[in-house]
Motif scaffolding. Structure first.
Motif, PDB file in Angstrom:
ATOM      1  N   ILE A  16     -16.382  38.493 -15.822  1.00 47.51           N
ATOM      2  CA  ILE A  16     -15.044  38.744 -16.350  1.00 47.51           C
ATOM      3  C   ILE A  16     -15.043  38.310 -17.812  1.00 47.51           C
ATOM      4  O   ILE A  16     -15.244  37.133 -18.121  1.00 47.51           O
ATOM      5  CB  ILE A  16     -13.973  37.960 -15.561  1.00 47.51           C
ATOM      6  N   GLY A  17     -14.832  39.273 -18.711  1.00 51.47           N
ATOM      7  CA  GLY A  17     -14.752  38.959 -20.128  1.00 51.47           C
ATOM      8  C   GLY A  17     -13.363  38.462 -20.474  1.00 51.47           C
ATOM      9  O   GLY A  17     -12.365  38.961 -19.962  1.00 51.47           O
ATOM     10  N   VAL A  18     -13.308  37.451 -21.340  1.00 52.92           N
ATOM     11  CA  VAL A  18     -12.032  36.852 -21.738  1.00 52.92           C
ATOM     12  C   VAL A  18     -11.946  36.822 -23.263  1.00 52.92           C
ATOM     13  O   VAL A  18     -12.902  36.445 -23.941  1.00 52.92           O
ATOM     14  CB  VAL A  18     -11.890  35.410 -21.193  1.00 52.92           C
ATOM     15  N   ALA A  19     -10.775  37.221 -23.780  1.00 47.85           N
ATOM     16  CA  ALA A  19     -10.494  37.152 -25.211  1.00 47.85           C
ATOM     17  C   ALA A  19      -9.121  36.522 -25.389  1.00 47.85           C
ATOM     18  O   ALA A  19      -8.303  36.522 -24.469  1.00 47.85           O
ATOM     19  CB  ALA A  19     -10.515  38.552 -25.833  1.00 47.85           C
ATOM     20  N   ARG A  20      -8.864  35.995 -26.584  1.00 44.73           N
ATOM     21  CA  ARG A  20      -7.559  35.411 -26.886  1.00 44.73           C
ATOM     22  C   ARG A  20      -7.098  35.880 -28.252  1.00 44.73           C
ATOM     23  O   ARG A  20      -7.896  36.305 -29.087  1.00 44.73           O
ATOM     24  CB  ARG A  20      -7.598  33.893 -26.838  1.00 44.73           C
ATOM     25  N   SER A  21      -5.802  35.764 -28.458  1.00 44.75           N
ATOM     26  CA  SER A  21      -5.240  36.078 -29.772  1.00 44.75           C
ATOM     27  C   SER A  21      -4.899  34.779 -30.483  1.00 44.75           C
ATOM     28  O   SER A  21      -4.833  33.710 -29.870  1.00 44.75           O
ATOM     29  CB  SER A  21      -3.968  36.919 -29.632  1.00 44.75           C
ATOM     30  N   ASP A  22      -4.647  34.898 -31.775  1.00 44.81           N
ATOM     31  CA  ASP A  22      -4.082  33.789 -32.520  1.00 44.81           C
ATOM     32  C   ASP A  22      -2.597  33.714 -32.147  1.00 44.81           C
ATOM     33  O   ASP A  22      -2.052  34.659 -31.564  1.00 44.81           O
ATOM     34  CB  ASP A  22      -4.268  34.011 -34.026  1.00 44.81           C
ATOM     35  N   PRO A  23      -1.904  32.613 -32.469  1.00 42.12           N
ATOM     36  CA  PRO A  23      -0.488  32.484 -32.087  1.00 42.12           C
ATOM     37  C   PRO A  23       0.426  33.557 -32.682  1.00 42.12           C
ATOM     38  O   PRO A  23       1.472  33.860 -32.106  1.00 42.12           O
ATOM     39  CB  PRO A  23      -0.100  31.095 -32.599  1.00 42.12           C
ATOM     40  N   ASP A  24       0.043  34.146 -33.808  1.00 45.99           N
ATOM     41  CA  ASP A  24       0.862  35.180 -34.430  1.00 45.99           C
ATOM     42  C   ASP A  24       0.592  36.577 -33.875  1.00 45.99           C
ATOM     43  O   ASP A  24       1.250  37.539 -34.274  1.00 45.99           O
ATOM     44  CB  ASP A  24       0.665  35.177 -35.949  1.00 45.99           C
ATOM     45  N   GLY A  25      -0.387  36.694 -32.990  1.00 46.84           N
ATOM     46  CA  GLY A  25      -0.690  37.984 -32.370  1.00 46.84           C
ATOM     47  C   GLY A  25      -1.287  38.986 -33.336  1.00 46.84           C
ATOM     48  O   GLY A  25      -1.070  40.186 -33.193  1.00 46.84           O
ATOM     49  N   LEU A  26      -2.057  38.510 -34.289  1.00 47.84           N
ATOM     50  CA  LEU A  26      -2.670  39.418 -35.269  1.00 47.84           C
ATOM     51  C   LEU A  26      -4.088  39.820 -34.903  1.00 47.84           C
ATOM     52  O   LEU A  26      -4.480  40.955 -35.110  1.00 47.84           O
ATOM     53  CB  LEU A  26      -2.678  38.759 -36.656  1.00 47.84           C
ATOM     54  N   LEU A  27      -4.849  38.882 -34.356  1.00 51.02           N
ATOM     55  CA  LEU A  27      -6.277  39.108 -34.180  1.00 51.02           C
ATOM     56  C   LEU A  27      -6.745  38.640 -32.809  1.00 51.02           C
ATOM     57  O   LEU A  27      -6.375  37.552 -32.357  1.00 51.02           O
ATOM     58  CB  LEU A  27      -7.036  38.335 -35.271  1.00 51.02           C
ATOM     59  N   ALA A  28      -7.586  39.447 -32.172  1.00 48.11           N
ATOM     60  CA  ALA A  28      -8.204  39.096 -30.899  1.00 48.11           C
ATOM     61  C   ALA A  28      -9.635  38.622 -31.143  1.00 48.11           C
ATOM     62  O   ALA A  28     -10.357  39.228 -31.941  1.00 48.11           O
ATOM     63  CB  ALA A  28      -8.208  40.313 -29.971  1.00 48.11           C
ATOM     64  N   VAL A  29     -10.014  37.547 -30.457  1.00 49.94           N
ATOM     65  CA  VAL A  29     -11.371  36.998 -30.594  1.00 49.94           C
ATOM     66  C   VAL A  29     -11.921  36.682 -29.204  1.00 49.94           C
ATOM     67  O   VAL A  29     -11.161  36.386 -28.282  1.00 49.94           O
ATOM     68  CB  VAL A  29     -11.397  35.727 -31.480  1.00 49.94           C
ATOM     69  N   PRO A  30     -13.258  36.723 -29.044  1.00 52.52           N
ATOM     70  CA  PRO A  30     -13.846  36.420 -27.734  1.00 52.52           C
ATOM     71  C   PRO A  30     -13.696  34.940 -27.387  1.00 52.52           C
ATOM     72  O   PRO A  30     -13.678  34.084 -28.269  1.00 52.52           O
ATOM     73  CB  PRO A  30     -15.317  36.799 -27.909  1.00 52.52           C
ATOM     74  N   VAL A  31     -13.598  34.668 -26.081  1.00 54.16           N
ATOM     75  CA  VAL A  31     -13.505  33.283 -25.601  1.00 54.16           C
ATOM     76  C   VAL A  31     -14.754  32.949 -24.791  1.00 54.16           C
ATOM     77  O   VAL A  31     -15.524  32.075 -25.150  1.00 54.16           O
ATOM     78  CB  VAL A  31     -12.239  33.056 -24.760  1.00 54.16           C
ATOM     79  N   GLU A  32     -14.941  33.636 -23.676  1.00 48.20           N
ATOM     80  CA  GLU A  32     -16.128  33.403 -22.843  1.00 48.20           C
ATOM     81  C   GLU A  32     -16.227  34.490 -21.791  1.00 48.20           C
ATOM     82  O   GLU A  32     -15.304  35.293 -21.620  1.00 48.20           O
ATOM     83  CB  GLU A  32     -16.125  32.016 -22.197  1.00 48.20           C
TER      84      GLU A  32
END
Length: 151
Positions: A16-32
């Motif tokens: 299961i791939g997981v990504a998160r955004s910054d608090p402003d919802g501008l950019l998605a980045v990988p988590v684990e």
């Protein structure tokens, strides 16, 4: 645009791939990449830990329809994981059409000279990034939360 960290989850049979955004919802980045536990709930517990760790306000789960927009066994699997996750966390869970996110992520890897077969964990995370960035862009343009709330 609502403020807060969002997660995207790309459900697969093995990972299961997981990504998160910054608090402003501008950019998605990988988590684990979380290893899938087909006989238990270890993956749900790990996802819930991550949701707590990042103080996530909403989770987007990829809704893998086929190219005609119809359900498949993968669709039902993703909905099942979304339901289990929704029961384990306090943040709302939404389903978002994810057609071709994994294909798009694999193409990006090949274009950068990496072998997709040797980068499966990273591709799963990249697919979640593609899904989340799509969700963020949709919300920014429409002003509405993306996808469908899990019933």
């Amino acid at each position: 645009m609502r403020r807060g960290v969002r997660f995207a989850v790309d459900v697969g049979k093995a990972r299961i791939g997981v990504a998160r955004s910054d608090p402003d919802g501008l950019l998605a980045v990988p988590v684990e990449t979380v290893k899938r536990d087909l006989e238990g709930d270890t993956h749900i517990r790990r996802l819930a830990e991550l949701v707590d760790e990042y103080s996530v306000m909403e989770v987007i789960v990829g809704h893998p329809l086929n190219l005609r927009g119809e359900s498949t066994p993968s669709t039902e699997d993703a909905i099942g994981v979304a339901g289990e996750l929704a029961a384990a966390i306090s943040a709302p869970v939404r389903l978002l059409d994810e057609r071709l996110t994994t294909v798009s992520a694999a193409k990006q890897f090949r274009a950068s000279g990496k072998q997709a077969s040797r980068s499966r964990d990273q591709i799963d995370q990249a697919a979640a990034v593609v899904l989340l960035q799509d969700a963020l862009d949709r919300e920014r343009s429409s002003g509405m939360p993306p996808g469908a709330a899990l019933d």
